[in-house]
Design an enzyme around this catalytic site. Structure first.
Site, PDB file in Angstrom:
ATOM      1  N   LEU A 180      27.938 -70.219 -15.469  1.00  0.00           N
ATOM      2  CA  LEU A 180      26.558 -70.031 -15.892  1.00  0.00           C
ATOM      3  C   LEU A 180      25.723 -69.380 -14.803  1.00  0.00           C
ATOM      4  CD1 LEU A 180      25.901 -73.421 -17.716  1.00  0.00           C
ATOM      5  CD2 LEU A 180      26.277 -71.181 -18.766  1.00  0.00           C
ATOM      6  N   ARG A 309      19.436 -35.700  17.486  1.00  0.00           N
ATOM      7  CA  ARG A 309      20.647 -36.424  17.064  1.00  0.00           C
ATOM      8  C   ARG A 309      21.735 -36.310  18.134  1.00  0.00           C
ATOM      9  NH1 ARG A 309      24.248 -32.846  12.940  1.00  0.00           N
ATOM     10  NH2 ARG A 309      23.514 -30.772  13.521  1.00  0.00           N
ATOM     11  N   GLU A 357      26.704 -47.921   2.592  1.00  0.00           N
ATOM     12  CA  GLU A 357      25.584 -48.209   3.491  1.00  0.00           C
ATOM     13  C   GLU A 357      25.159 -49.674   3.474  1.00  0.00           C
ATOM     14  OE1 GLU A 357      25.766 -43.916   2.717  1.00  0.00           O
ATOM     15  OE2 GLU A 357      25.591 -45.634   1.326  1.00  0.00           O
TER      16      GLU A 357
END
Length: 616
Positions: A180, A309, A357
């Protein structure tokens, strides 16, 4: 404990779950009652844990993924002597440690905050990874108690695949298949084989068992402990509200106290006060020993063209060389995020999470729970998939570093599906977060190092394209600070930029200066916390702030600047340049121009604002 004692302990856990929810007038006692026998056998016969030393490196790790069943967890703590009956009955009260869903901010025995379903197993994978690959005290077990409803979450199957791929035989998922959910039956009901086929397909060992047969549960746990080379899922058929006829296996009673708690307690045999001597963890092993030493961050000369980066990847590799507690994770884009620089120098501390991710962030949370300092990277746009894990990391108080690259329209031709245009808003909204957006390589390297010493969720936004180094090596960039790059007594307006818009703002300022218009330029690299003092001074000096951001206008740099004036300070004239349309494919320069955030557009906006000010 023998079988009879385990049955009694299970009943005690049910009684105390009922009593706690009754005292609170809310809670999830029926969800707790279904798993009581599973918890009793684990607590008494298989868990190795020193409740007086929750940080003991050899403690097993117990994660209650079905966090709404917190009355069961707290009842177990009482049975182990960690809390007393008086505290148990403060469940859900203001100021109580026993919250509606467990959190490590309140209780030292909780590994991670749960309650948002589908998160316990992914975080458990991170904890188990630490045990397998990093911790010298790696023989500890990770036990995750899941509900059957949450197996509908995709994050569970990201975790299942990753756990099998990494051969995490120190991880056991115990699934309370009580049939349930909240509003009615679950997708597969009591079909244990349906769940088994799914786990087996991902490479798990599975055991199907009657979850109320304590001897069978005991054997199942033993089988999990002896399984090598793969994680184990114990699929236990149970009944919600077990032991009380009025609620057992009945719909419509989720999240409610029992209708008659006194009668239910009597039906369960009345209150008990059994005490469990939980097995001690091994005492001979040591916590992970990590080397520490000087960190020599990379340095670049003024004028060099370097993508932030690239600076991130090189700085992270250098940080890992000086700090052995730093680990890196990536979502199969490390050649783009430049996390590959760390992977090549420190492969034993690099975790490839592939294109998953949610598992990426969850693993970072699990590693942080074991004392490691994780840096998790992907494209900024793709981190939106993991937002709920970031949110729950903040609930846990987890210290994680998240790095989003390829942010904004400046990435160019790849188009809007790849552009992070919501990330600043997303991370700014997270409780206690830090949000950083550097514009050059030296600034990036400094902030990468600084992030390791911060608390909570830390987000760093990096850019794809190269930009000129404007700060000398050794420049300091305190979190919560900013840099004033142009300033004079004759400034008519202040440009506030960050990241890729900083060089555009500087170029606009130079062009405006040639036209006789002086403007101040602020590099607001710390988006949260924001440098209120500098912004307020600029507003006082120049009367108008113009924010320029490669981000949607909602929740980004402009809103961060506005936050500097929320305490009753006069709000200056504030104008914003941001990405207001849906971009397409174009070169980076064309993208900035189309969004109205390039140098030419900035200069034109300044001239208009100055003209309007004169007219007024």
């Amino acid at each position: 404990m023998n079988s009879g004692e385990l049955v009694d302990l299970g009943q005690q856990l049910r009684v105390d779950s009922v009593r706690a929810a009754a005292a609170a007038g809310s809670g999830h006692p029926t969800s707790s009652m279904s798993a009581a026998d599973l918890m009793a056998v684990l607590l008494a016969n298989h868990l190795h844990y020193d409740f007086e030393r929750p940080a003991h490196p050899c403690n097993d790790r117990l994660i209650l993924s079905k966090g709404h069943a917190s009355p069961l967890l707290y009842a177990a703590y009482k049975a182990a002597g960690a809390i007393d009956d008086e505290e148990l009955l403060t469940f859900r009260e203001l100021g109580s440690r026993l919250e509606g869903h467990p959190t490590p901010r309140r209780l030292p025995w909780v590994e991670t905050a749960t309650g948002s379903l589908g998160q316990g197993l992914p975080v458990g994978v991170g904890v188990a990874l630490a045990g397998k690959r990093l911790d010298r005290a790696g023989d500890y077990r990770v036990w995750v108690l899941c509900g059957d409803s949450e197996l509908a979450e995709g994050s569970v199957w990201e975790a299942a695949e990753h756990a099998a791929y990494e051969h995490l035989d120190n991880l056991t998922a115990v699934v309370d298949v009580n049939r349930l959910g909240q509003r009615g039956p679950t997708r597969h009901g009591h079909d244990l084989d349906a769940y088994a086929r799914r786990f087996q397909a991902f490479g798990w060992h599975t055991v199907e068992v009657d979850g109320h047969d304590v001897d069978a549960v005991d054997r199942a746990y033993g089988e999990a402990l002896s399984t090598r080379g793969q994680p184990t899922a114990i699929l236990a058929r149970t009944l919600k509200g077990r032991g009380v006829a009025a609620v057992e296996d009945r719909e419509g009673l989720h999240g409610k106290p029992l209708p008659d708690a006194d009668e239910a307690v009597a039906e369960l045999g009345g209150p008990r006060d059994l005490r469990v001597e939980v097995h001690e963890p091994p005492a001979t092993r040591m916590l992970h020993a990590v080397r520490t030493g000087p960190v020599e961050l990379p340095r670049w000369d003024l004028g060099e063209e370097v993508a932030t980066r690239d600076a991130y990847g090189k700085a992270l590799a250098a940080l890992g060389g000086g700090r052995g507690d730093v680990v890196a994770l990536d979502g199969e884009v490390s050649d783009s995020t430049r996390a590959e620089f760390f992977a090549k120098e420190h492969p034993e501390r690099f975790f490839e999470c592939y294109i998953a991710e949610q598992q990426l962030v969850a693993a970072a949370v699990g590693l942080a729970a074991r004392g490691w300092v994780p840096y998790a990277s992907s494209f900024a746009a793709f981190l939106t998939r993991a937002h709920d894990f970031v949110r729950m990391a903040a609930v846990s108080g987890a210290g994680i570093n998240v790095v989003g690259s390829h942010a904004g329209v400046a990435i160019g031709q790849d188009g809007p599906s790849q552009m992070g245009l919501e990330d600043l808003a997303m991370f700014r909204a997270v409780h206690g977060s830090t949000v950083l957006y550097p514009c050059d390589a030296n600034q990036t390297a400094h902030l990468v190092g600084a992030m390791a010493g911060l608390d909570g969720v830390r987000y760093l936004r990096t850019s794809r394209g190269k930009s000129a180094v404007i700060y000398p090596p050794g420049e300091e960039f305190p979190v919560g600070g900013s840099k004033v790059l142009r300033s004079s007594a004759d400034d008519r307006l202040t440009l506030v930029a960050a990241g890729v818009t900083v060089p555009e703002a500087l170029a606009a300022a130079d062009a405006l200066d040639e036209r006789g218009i002086q403007v101040r330029v602020i590099d607001l690299y710390s988006v949260k916390p924001v440098d209120r003092a500098t912004l307020r001074q600029a507003a006082e000096d120049t009367g108008c702030l113009l924010t320029v951001e490669d981000h949607h206008e909602e929740g980004g740099l402009g809103d961060a600047v506005l936050d500097a004036f929320v305490d009753g300070r006069p709000v200056p004239r504030l104008a914003r340049l941001a990405v207001r349309t849906m971009p397409g494919s174009a070169s980076p320069a064309e993208q900035l121009r189309a969004a109205g955030i390039d140098a030419e557009s900035i200069a034109a906006s300044v001239e208009l604002l100055v003209e309007q000010a004169v007219v007024r």
